[in-house]
Motif scaffolding. Structure first.
Motif, short mmCIF file in Angstrom:
data_model
loop_
_atom_site.label_atom_id
_atom_site.label_comp_id
_atom_site.label_asym_id
_atom_site.label_seq_id
_atom_site.Cartn_x
_atom_site.Cartn_y
_atom_site.Cartn_z
N ILE A 130 -0.55 1.25 0.57
CA ILE A 130 -1.54 1.46 1.62
C ILE A 130 -1.36 2.85 2.17
O ILE A 130 -0.33 3.20 2.73
N LEU A 131 -2.35 3.63 1.96
CA LEU A 131 -2.34 5.02 2.41
C LEU A 131 -3.18 5.09 3.66
O LEU A 131 -4.37 4.80 3.62
N THR A 132 -2.55 5.50 4.76
CA THR A 132 -3.27 5.52 6.03
C THR A 132 -3.34 6.93 6.58
O THR A 132 -2.31 7.59 6.71
N LEU A 133 -4.51 7.34 6.92
CA LEU A 133 -4.68 8.61 7.63
C LEU A 133 -4.44 8.31 9.10
O LEU A 133 -5.18 7.56 9.73
N THR A 134 -3.37 8.87 9.62
CA THR A 134 -2.93 8.48 10.96
C THR A 134 -3.50 9.39 12.04
O THR A 134 -4.05 10.45 11.76
N GLY A 135 -3.34 8.97 13.27
CA GLY A 135 -3.82 9.78 14.39
C GLY A 135 -5.23 9.38 14.76
O GLY A 135 -5.98 8.84 13.95
N ASP A 136 -5.59 9.68 15.98
CA ASP A 136 -6.91 9.25 16.46
C ASP A 136 -7.97 10.33 16.29
O ASP A 136 -9.07 10.20 16.81
N ASP A 137 -7.64 11.37 15.59
CA ASP A 137 -8.61 12.45 15.44
C ASP A 137 -9.58 12.12 14.30
O ASP A 137 -9.60 11.00 13.81
N ASP A 138 -10.36 13.11 13.89
CA ASP A 138 -11.32 12.76 12.85
C ASP A 138 -10.85 13.09 11.43
O ASP A 138 -11.65 13.20 10.51
N ILE B 143 0.52 8.22 6.26
CA ILE B 143 1.66 7.37 5.90
C ILE B 143 1.29 6.62 4.64
O ILE B 143 0.15 6.16 4.51
N VAL B 144 2.24 6.52 3.76
CA VAL B 144 2.03 5.62 2.62
C VAL B 144 3.08 4.54 2.70
O VAL B 144 4.25 4.83 2.78
N GLU B 145 2.61 3.33 2.74
CA GLU B 145 3.56 2.23 2.72
C GLU B 145 3.40 1.52 1.41
O GLU B 145 2.31 1.14 1.02
N CYS B 146 4.53 1.37 0.76
CA CYS B 146 4.45 0.65 -0.50
C CYS B 146 5.09 -0.69 -0.29
O CYS B 146 6.27 -0.79 0.00
N ILE B 147 4.27 -1.69 -0.36
CA ILE B 147 4.80 -3.01 -0.08
C ILE B 147 4.69 -3.83 -1.35
O ILE B 147 3.63 -3.92 -1.95
N TRP B 148 5.79 -4.38 -1.70
CA TRP B 148 5.62 -5.29 -2.81
C TRP B 148 6.17 -6.65 -2.47
O TRP B 148 7.03 -6.82 -1.64
N SER C 77 -0.18 -2.81 -9.58
CA SER C 77 -0.28 -1.97 -8.39
C SER C 77 -1.73 -1.77 -8.02
O SER C 77 -2.63 -1.91 -8.85
N ALA C 78 -1.92 -1.45 -6.79
CA ALA C 78 -3.26 -1.06 -6.36
C ALA C 78 -3.09 -0.14 -5.16
O ALA C 78 -2.03 -0.11 -4.53
N LEU C 79 -4.12 0.61 -4.88
CA LEU C 79 -4.08 1.53 -3.74
C LEU C 79 -5.17 1.15 -2.75
O LEU C 79 -6.32 0.94 -3.15
N ILE C 80 -4.80 1.08 -1.48
CA ILE C 80 -5.80 0.91 -0.44
C ILE C 80 -5.69 2.13 0.47
O ILE C 80 -4.62 2.43 0.98
N THR C 81 -6.78 2.82 0.65
CA THR C 81 -6.80 3.99 1.52
C THR C 81 -7.57 3.65 2.78
O THR C 81 -8.69 3.14 2.69
#
Lengths: 236, 271
Positions: free
Chosen positions: B52-60, B14-19, B86-90
């Motif tokens: 904010i880029l999030t790798l989702t799910g509980d797997d590896d 998921i990428v959430e772009c919050i400003w 802007s900035a990116l958080i992964t």
């Protein structure tokens, strides 16, 4: 000149005799042969420990044998440089971890030989690592600088080693990240090397993969070691 | 200015772009006469866009072609929407940041040659990701909330800053332990990001599992964060965010605070 023995899966290469172990063509050839044997006899999980008898690990190239003259064109110095370069290449491609157990002084070419190993353990109470060239007005060939650069980390450490000709004790070298650990006395140093070797062996790495990873890590260095061969004004 | 959340659901991330707007102050002082000084405080509102880029799910979070495609698209989107602040958080959910390439997928191929092909395919797909991250026109922060191994570690290290949980998780070049070589660009990345020769040797030639505190000592650029428990990030709602975020906790929020610091520090990038 040098002996090679095997203790379990550990190869132990020792520079024998109580002299300065000056890297003259005879000793360099003996070391090269020993490394060749290690390479062919290495099994799935092996490691190499290089050490020396006496007060010196190695005090560098045999400058006496080379006689005097401009080191940039002296053929005897060029010959020794060529042979040492070849040994450094061997150490980088060797399919097993390498540990130098520094039991005495290692200066100039001797220090190059030491840092060409993956790990260095050193005697705390005696002995220096020392790039002496600046102190004796000898230029360091580019390939040798490349070795130091690849193995000595932060800029300040590099400067202290090359540009300040610091005589590093084991403790100082450990702080600069050149040496893993410092030990009291020659025997304890070798024992520490053996312990480190056995610890690495327990990881059961594929030697072939290990060697390839190392060659990739030092790909720049390998290029620098080759370049001089084509250099017209063939310095060391 | 309303904070605006645009979740872009994609497979596995998921990428959430919050400003939102950030209040910042700086003071200027003007000498009005020879023995008087007036201090003006200028309050300005700056737009901050944190992605904010999030790798989702509980797997590896294995880097297989599908995830890497999503990652590529996400980065493309972030880049296109980038602004001066802007900035990116992964980051990632669960126990793992990323455990590297999907070796199981590679090994499920028909023949040895096909296995090799799949491996090379992933190696080839990942290289432009690294390039994208390095060239992203904004500061990038990896908030490493779990284990990052092999290509997963490279993913973290492709960011400008790496924050780790102090209590859990390791950075680990596992290749030597599983008998694999690295691609040359992995070596290049480690060489450019890990300062000391001894640390590079320990990471690459000793397959050391590096914890947050060791990473600090060993010049792998990380910053300790207060223990990142769970997923504390919350959008603070419509309105104006103030700095510093008073309830900031956790690795991701640290990353965010970092973002605020960067923006207030006046770091801006021309896309």
């Amino acid at each position: 000149m040098c002996s090679l023995e095997k203790r379990g899966n550990l190869f132990i290469l020792t520079l024998t005799g109580s002299d300065e172990h000056r890297l003259n063509p005879t000793l360099l050839d003996a070391i090269k042969s020993a490394l060749h044997r290690v390479r062919s006899e290495a099994t799935a999980s092996s490691a190499l420990i290089t050490t020396a008898h006496g007060k010196f690990f190695s005090n560098g190239l045999d400058l006496d044998w080379a006689k005097s003259g401009d080191p940039e064109i002296n053929p005897r110095i060029q010959l020794m440089g060529f042979k040492l370069r070849s040994i450094v290449k061997d150490l980088i491609s060797l399919p097993l971890p390498t540990i130098a157990a520094v039991t005495g002084h290692a200066s100039a070419a001797g220090m190059i030989f030491v840092v060409s190993h993956d790990y260095v353990v050193m005697r705390r109470d005696r002995g220096f690592l020392y790039m002496s060239e600046l102190d004796v007005d000898l230029p360091i060939p580019p390939w040798a600088t490349a070795v130091i650069r690849a193995k000595v980390g932060p800029a300040a450490a590099l400067r202290d080693v090359l540009l300040r000709s610091e005589k590093l004790t084991a403790a100082e070298a450990a702080k600069l990240g050149i040496v893993e650990s410092a030990h009291d006395g020659a025997e304890e140093t070798v024992r520490a090397a053996v312990r480190l070797g056995e610890e690495l062996l327990r990881r059961k790495w594929d030697g072939h993969v290990y060697g390839q990873i190392r060659m990739e890590m030092f790909s720049d260095l390998l290029r620098a070691l080759d370049f001089s061969e084509n250099h017209v004004a063939s310095r060391l | 200015m309303d904070p605006h959340t645009q979740p872009i659901p994609m497979l596995h991330l998921i990428v959430e772009c919050i400003w939102g707007a950030i209040l910042g102050t700086h003071s200027t002082s003007q000498k009005q006469s020879s023995n008087q000084r007036n201090t003006h405080h200028n309050v300005h509102v700056r737009e901050a866009r944190r992605n904010i880029l999030t790798l989702t799910g509980d797997d590896d979070h294995r880097l297989n072609p599908r995830l890497m495609d999503s990652l590529r698209s996400a980065l493309q989107q972030v880049k296109e929407q980038s602004t001066r602040s802007s900035a990116l958080i992964t980051t990632a959910r669960g126990k793992f940041f990323s455990n590297g390439f999907d070796l199981a997928w590679a090994q499920s191929a028909g023949s040895a040659a096909a296995v090799e092909d799949r491996l090379l395919h992933m190696v080839d797909l990942f290289k432009p990701e690294v390039a994208d991250l390095i060239s992203l026109p904004m500061p990038t922060i990896a908030a490493v909330t779990g284990h990052a191994a092999a290509a997963g570690m490279m993913l973290a290290m492709s960011h400008d800053y790496v924050l780790m949980r102090s209590d859990k998780g390791v950075l680990y070049m596992s290749e030597l332990d599983i008998g694999m070589k690295f691609p040359d660009y992995f070596t290049a990345l480690v060489r450019s990001k890990v300062g000391s020769a001894a640390a590079r040797r320990d990471v690459m030639l000793r397959a050391k599992k590096v914890t947050a505190s060791e990473a600090r000592v060993r010049n792998v650029r990380t910053r300790l964060s207060p223990s990142g428990k769970g997923w504390p990030y919350q959008d603070s709602g419509p309105g104006v965010d103030s700095y510093p975020c008073p309830r900031a906790q956790g690795t991701v929020a640290s990353g965010e605070r970092q973002v605020y610091e960067l923006i207030l520090g006046g770091i801006a990038f021309d896309s």
